[in-house]
Design an enzyme around this catalytic site. Structure first.
Site, PDB file in Angstrom:
ATOM      1  N   ARG A   1      15.062  -6.238  11.815  1.00 58.91           N
ATOM      2  CA  ARG A   1      14.143  -5.337  12.517  1.00 58.91           C
ATOM      3  C   ARG A   1      13.106  -6.148  13.295  1.00 58.91           C
ATOM      4  O   ARG A   1      12.629  -7.180  12.818  1.00 58.91           O
ATOM      5  CB  ARG A   1      13.426  -4.433  11.510  1.00 58.91           C
TER       6      ARG A   1
ATOM      7  N   LYS B   1       0.827  -1.217   0.000  1.00 56.07           N
ATOM      8  CA  LYS B   1       0.000   0.000   0.000  1.00 56.07           C
ATOM      9  C   LYS B   1       0.858   1.262   0.000  1.00 56.07           C
ATOM     10  O   LYS B   1       0.574   2.211  -0.740  1.00 56.07           O
ATOM     11  CB  LYS B   1      -0.912   0.029   1.242  1.00 56.07           C
TER      12      LYS B   1
ATOM     13  N   ARG C   1       0.122  -9.224  13.070  1.00 51.74           N
ATOM     14  CA  ARG C   1      -0.465  -8.086  12.354  1.00 51.74           C
ATOM     15  C   ARG C   1      -1.520  -8.550  11.335  1.00 51.74           C
ATOM     16  O   ARG C   1      -2.540  -7.889  11.144  1.00 51.74           O
ATOM     17  CB  ARG C   1       0.637  -7.292  11.645  1.00 51.74           C
TER      18      ARG C   1
ATOM     19  N   ARG D   1      -9.656   2.023   9.831  1.00 56.41           N
ATOM     20  CA  ARG D   1      -9.235   0.655  10.159  1.00 56.41           C
ATOM     21  C   ARG D   1     -10.404  -0.223  10.567  1.00 56.41           C
ATOM     22  O   ARG D   1     -10.283  -1.447  10.604  1.00 56.41           O
ATOM     23  CB  ARG D   1      -8.199   0.667  11.293  1.00 56.41           C
TER      24      ARG D   1
ATOM     25  N   ARG E   1      13.561 -12.339   3.534  1.00 55.81           N
ATOM     26  CA  ARG E   1      14.220 -11.068   3.814  1.00 55.81           C
ATOM     27  C   ARG E   1      15.017 -11.140   5.112  1.00 55.81           C
ATOM     28  O   ARG E   1      16.142 -10.624   5.205  1.00 55.81           O
ATOM     29  CB  ARG E   1      13.180  -9.946   3.884  1.00 55.81           C
TER      30      ARG E   1
END
Length: 276
Positions: A139, A13, A150, A88, A127
């Protein structure tokens, strides 16, 4: 052009929003950035949000909607905007609809980037492996574990918006698993199909200029053609007159001779009958 981009974390997005901003001159409205800007500016809504955040609370929907209401009144948002991170939930979507209705604004489309969640998890895992292979630290928010949480949150809170906007005929779905370029082209194609894209000013300005340049040329050609036709007609008329005169000249003596020739036999015949 006023848009909402929907899709789970990792669907692209943010990338597509930036491309739309760059191509069409609209602004990307991030609720997080707008909250921080309102707090820094010391607006009434910003001060209210600051107090709530200072106490460790979640900023309620009405405060977020108030910040959006202030933001879309700014000059750079007049041409259009993309909402990032809002709505949301369905209640937030309803509050946004009410706000836009009061401002006499229309939401052009809600674009859903549909992706395969297992493929997203595979991307994150790859990744993370590549990051470790380079000797770098991964991260905390870019791990399969965090993404799984999420995605679950997205399904429970945000995914109902797909049905909400589908019922209102605002939802447009794009395959988010295509390449970035293909996704961008598809988004622009469907926006053009629904009439959400405005023609560029420079292109619209050029078209009348070209037409204005062509008009005198066409007029000149038409004038020349008309003169040519008139000349031809005049010559044809003169030619017809000449033919008529010639015909008269030829016919006059011929007719007289024919009349005399016709009289001679008649006279002879009369004399012969008299002798008898």
């Amino acid at each position: 052009m006023r848009l909402i981009l929907l899709g789970p974390p990792g669907s692209g997005k943010g990338t597509q929003a930036q491309r739309l901003v760059h191509k069409h001159g609209i602004v990307q409205l991030s609720t997080g950035e707008m909250l921080r800007a309102a707090v820094a500016a010391g607006t009434p809504i910003g001060l209210q949000a600051k107090e709530i955040m200072a106490n460790g609370g979640l900023v309620p929907d009405e405060v977020v909607v108030g910040i959006i209401a202030d933001r879309i009144e700014q000059p750079d948002a007049k041409k259009g905007f993309i909402l990032d991170g809002f709505p949301r939930t369905v209640p937030q979507a309803e509050a946004l609809d009410e706000l836009l209705k009061k401002r006499h604004l229309k939401l052009d489309a809600v674009i859903e980037l549909r992706v395969n969640e297992s493929a997203l998890l595979a991307r994150v895992e790859k990744r993370a492996e590549e990051t470790r292979a380079r000797g770098e630290e991964v991260r905390l928010d870019d791990t399969p574990e965090v993404l799984t949480k999420r995605l679950a949150q997205y399904r429970s809170m945000t995914e109902p918006l797909i049905h909400y906007y589908s019922e209102r005929r605002k939802l447009l779905t794009v395959d988010g698993m295509m390449t970035i370029e293909h996704v961008t082209r598809e988004i622009n194609r469907i926006l053009g199909a629904i009439g959400a894209l405005e023609p560029k000013d420079d292109e619209s300005a050029k078209k009348p200029a070209k037409s204005a340049q062509k008009t005198p040329k066409v007029a000149k050609k038409a004038t020349k053609l008309a003169l040519g036709v008139a000349k031809v007609a005049s010559r044809a008329k003169a030619a017809r007159k000449s033919v008529k005169k010639a015909a008269k000249a030829l016919k006059a003596p011929t007719a007289r001779k024919a009349a005399k020739a016709a009289k001679k036999p008649a006279k002879k015949l009369t004399k012969k009958r008299a002798k008898r």
